[in-house]
Design an enzyme around this catalytic site. Structure first.
Site, PDB file in Angstrom:
ATOM      1  N   HIS A  47       0.832  -1.203   0.000  1.00 28.25           N
ATOM      2  CA  HIS A  47       0.000   0.000   0.000  1.00 28.25           C
ATOM      3  C   HIS A  47       0.868   1.256   0.000  1.00 28.25           C
ATOM      4  O   HIS A  47       2.017   1.216   0.410  1.00 28.25           O
ATOM      5  CB  HIS A  47      -0.815   0.100   1.304  1.00 28.25           C
ATOM      6  CG  HIS A  47      -1.649  -1.069   1.642  1.00 28.25           C
ATOM      7  ND1 HIS A  47      -3.000  -1.095   1.447  1.00 28.25           N
ATOM      8  CD2 HIS A  47      -1.331  -2.254   2.216  1.00 28.25           C
ATOM      9  CE1 HIS A  47      -3.496  -2.247   1.876  1.00 28.25           C
ATOM     10  NE2 HIS A  47      -2.495  -2.973   2.344  1.00 28.25           N
ATOM     11  N   TYR A  48       0.242   2.390  -0.384  1.00 28.44           N
ATOM     12  CA  TYR A  48       0.786   3.681   0.047  1.00 28.44           C
ATOM     13  C   TYR A  48      -0.201   4.315   0.988  1.00 28.44           C
ATOM     14  O   TYR A  48      -1.413   4.026   0.947  1.00 28.44           O
ATOM     15  CB  TYR A  48       1.154   4.598  -1.117  1.00 28.44           C
ATOM     16  CG  TYR A  48       0.071   5.070  -2.064  1.00 28.44           C
ATOM     17  CD1 TYR A  48      -1.123   5.646  -1.609  1.00 28.44           C
ATOM     18  CD2 TYR A  48       0.266   4.980  -3.430  1.00 28.44           C
ATOM     19  CE1 TYR A  48      -2.087   6.109  -2.495  1.00 28.44           C
ATOM     20  CE2 TYR A  48      -0.696   5.438  -4.324  1.00 28.44           C
ATOM     21  CZ  TYR A  48      -1.868   5.997  -3.846  1.00 28.44           C
ATOM     22  OH  TYR A  48      -2.813   6.449  -4.723  1.00 28.44           O
ATOM     23  N   THR A  49       0.314   5.229   1.836  1.00 25.15           N
ATOM     24  CA  THR A  49      -0.561   5.811   2.862  1.00 25.15           C
ATOM     25  C   THR A  49      -1.325   7.025   2.351  1.00 25.15           C
ATOM     26  O   THR A  49      -2.354   7.392   2.911  1.00 25.15           O
ATOM     27  CB  THR A  49       0.263   6.253   4.087  1.00 25.15           C
ATOM     28  OG1 THR A  49       1.202   7.254   3.674  1.00 25.15           O
ATOM     29  CG2 THR A  49       1.003   5.071   4.702  1.00 25.15           C
ATOM     30  N   GLU A  54       2.469  -0.794   4.582  1.00 23.01           N
ATOM     31  CA  GLU A  54       2.115   0.563   4.152  1.00 23.01           C
ATOM     32  C   GLU A  54       3.406   1.365   3.948  1.00 23.01           C
ATOM     33  O   GLU A  54       4.309   1.318   4.785  1.00 23.01           O
ATOM     34  CB  GLU A  54       1.265   1.264   5.222  1.00 23.01           C
ATOM     35  CG  GLU A  54      -0.161   0.744   5.324  1.00 23.01           C
ATOM     36  CD  GLU A  54      -1.132   1.442   4.355  1.00 23.01           C
ATOM     37  OE1 GLU A  54      -0.662   2.260   3.525  1.00 23.01           O
ATOM     38  OE2 GLU A  54      -2.341   1.155   4.436  1.00 23.01           O
ATOM     39  N   HIS A  85      -2.719  -3.274  -3.284  1.00 28.90           N
ATOM     40  CA  HIS A  85      -4.072  -3.056  -2.766  1.00 28.90           C
ATOM     41  C   HIS A  85      -5.043  -2.881  -3.939  1.00 28.90           C
ATOM     42  O   HIS A  85      -6.179  -3.349  -3.903  1.00 28.90           O
ATOM     43  CB  HIS A  85      -4.090  -1.819  -1.856  1.00 28.90           C
ATOM     44  CG  HIS A  85      -5.274  -1.759  -0.950  1.00 28.90           C
ATOM     45  ND1 HIS A  85      -5.566  -0.684  -0.165  1.00 28.90           N
ATOM     46  CD2 HIS A  85      -6.262  -2.674  -0.718  1.00 28.90           C
ATOM     47  CE1 HIS A  85      -6.686  -0.924   0.509  1.00 28.90           C
ATOM     48  NE2 HIS A  85      -7.127  -2.122   0.200  1.00 28.90           N
ATOM     49  N   ASP A 143      -3.607   2.256  -4.796  1.00 25.22           N
ATOM     50  CA  ASP A 143      -2.263   2.103  -4.236  1.00 25.22           C
ATOM     51  C   ASP A 143      -1.722   0.692  -4.439  1.00 25.22           C
ATOM     52  O   ASP A 143      -2.506  -0.254  -4.524  1.00 25.22           O
ATOM     53  CB  ASP A 143      -2.250   2.481  -2.742  1.00 25.22           C
ATOM     54  CG  ASP A 143      -3.208   1.662  -1.876  1.00 25.22           C
ATOM     55  OD1 ASP A 143      -4.363   1.473  -2.282  1.00 25.22           O
ATOM     56  OD2 ASP A 143      -2.781   1.212  -0.805  1.00 25.22           O
TER      57      ASP A 143
HETATM   58 ZN   LIG Z   1      -4.108   0.541   0.608  1.00 25.48          ZN
END
Ligand SMILES: [Zn+2]
Length: 279
Positions: A53-55, A122, A169, A179
């Site tokens: 993921h990225y936040t 993340e 994700h 993401d």
């Molecule tokens: Zn995510």
């Protein structure tokens, strides 16, 4: 009288699972014993997936949201990971044997609710900003990529996660999520043995002389992506849902053009992945 807490029991069981119970075969669980002398061959790891993921927010907000907001993840990689004794530091926010809330409503290859069976990483990254010129995506720092690679490799080895189960994700929730985005270096990680990647010769074979941007049958791409693991319609029409799923696939495997259009190169990559991971 010695009372054992639930936490104490889980530690005792963890010791059994870790094979730390000694050779006597009996482990003291307080009010009873557990005999560990015989172990079944029929078992595997509960963790089957690694989700990246990225936040979409900065370091401070990422940490606040992932610890006191509605979601969480097992690991957080900061915008510039600190280095201690020459090695980068990842934050562990949720122990790996606990469920973190990072995937949400999700599907992959016939399974749903991937929070139950995954580890989530993340990465602090702004994601994208929108303007009249379109979406502008933000690159990952090389230091972040290096830490993600080391962390992912270790997790994959410990749980024997299959390459095609290392997912974005956006792969498992393509209608809701973008993401880690098209600038996440999946190809670079695949070169280090992390995640799935098609063989170039197979892609060329399935391209079969067509121009990469030639129109491909939507029904064929829907079928191929469905077989590979994505949840999408199979009606042969390039509707909004299909376009979003194709775009998610392109973000992972063909980031140069993530328009979601059903083109020949997208079809060839999908067929090459099927040949490698689904036969
Ligand atoms: Zn995510």
């Amino acid at each position: 009288m010695r009372k054992i807490s639930i936490a104490g029991k889980s530690i005792a069981l963890a010791l059994i699972l870790a094979g730390c119970a000694g050779k006597t075969g009996l482990t003291d669980c307080g009010d009873y014993w557990v005999d560990t002398s015989v172990t079944s061959l029929n078992q595997d790891d509960r963790v089957r997936y690694l989700v990246i993921h990225y936040t979409a927010v900065d370091d401070r907000e990422s940490l606040a949201l992932l610890t006191h907001g509605a979601g969480s993840a097992h690991y957080l990689v900061s915008s510039l990971p600190p280095v201690v004794n020459g090695k980068p530091v990842a934050r562990l926010l949720v122990p790996e044997d606990k469920r973190a809330w990072h995937a949400g409503i999700s599907d992959w290859n016939g399974r749903s609710n991937l929070n139950d069976t995954s580890i989530g990483i993340e990465i602090v990254n702004t994601g994208f900003t929108e303007s009249a010129a379109g979406k502008r995506w933000y690159p990952y720092a090389p230091e972040q990529v290096e830490l993600v690679a080391r962390l992912a490799k270790d997790i994959i080895q410990r749980y024997r996660i299959k390459p095609d189960n290392v997912v974005a994700h956006s792969d498992i929730a393509p209608l809701r999520k973008s993401d880690p985005g098209p600038l996440f270096p999946w190809a670079q990680l695949a070169e280090r043995g992390i995640g799935a990647w098609p063989d170039k010769n197979a892609v060329d074979k399935y391209l079969a002389g067509r121009a990469p941007d030639a129109q491909a049958p939507v029904a064929d791409i829907q079928r191929a992506l469905g077989r590979y693991g994505y949840r999408l319609p199979q009606h042969g029409k390039a509707d909004e849902e299909t376009t979003r799923v194709i775009s998610a696939f392109q973000m992972h495997f063909r980031p140069g053009d993530i328009s979601g259009r059903a083109d020949a190169q997208t079809e060839a990559i999908a067929l090459a992945l099927l040949e490698k991971y689904r036969t």
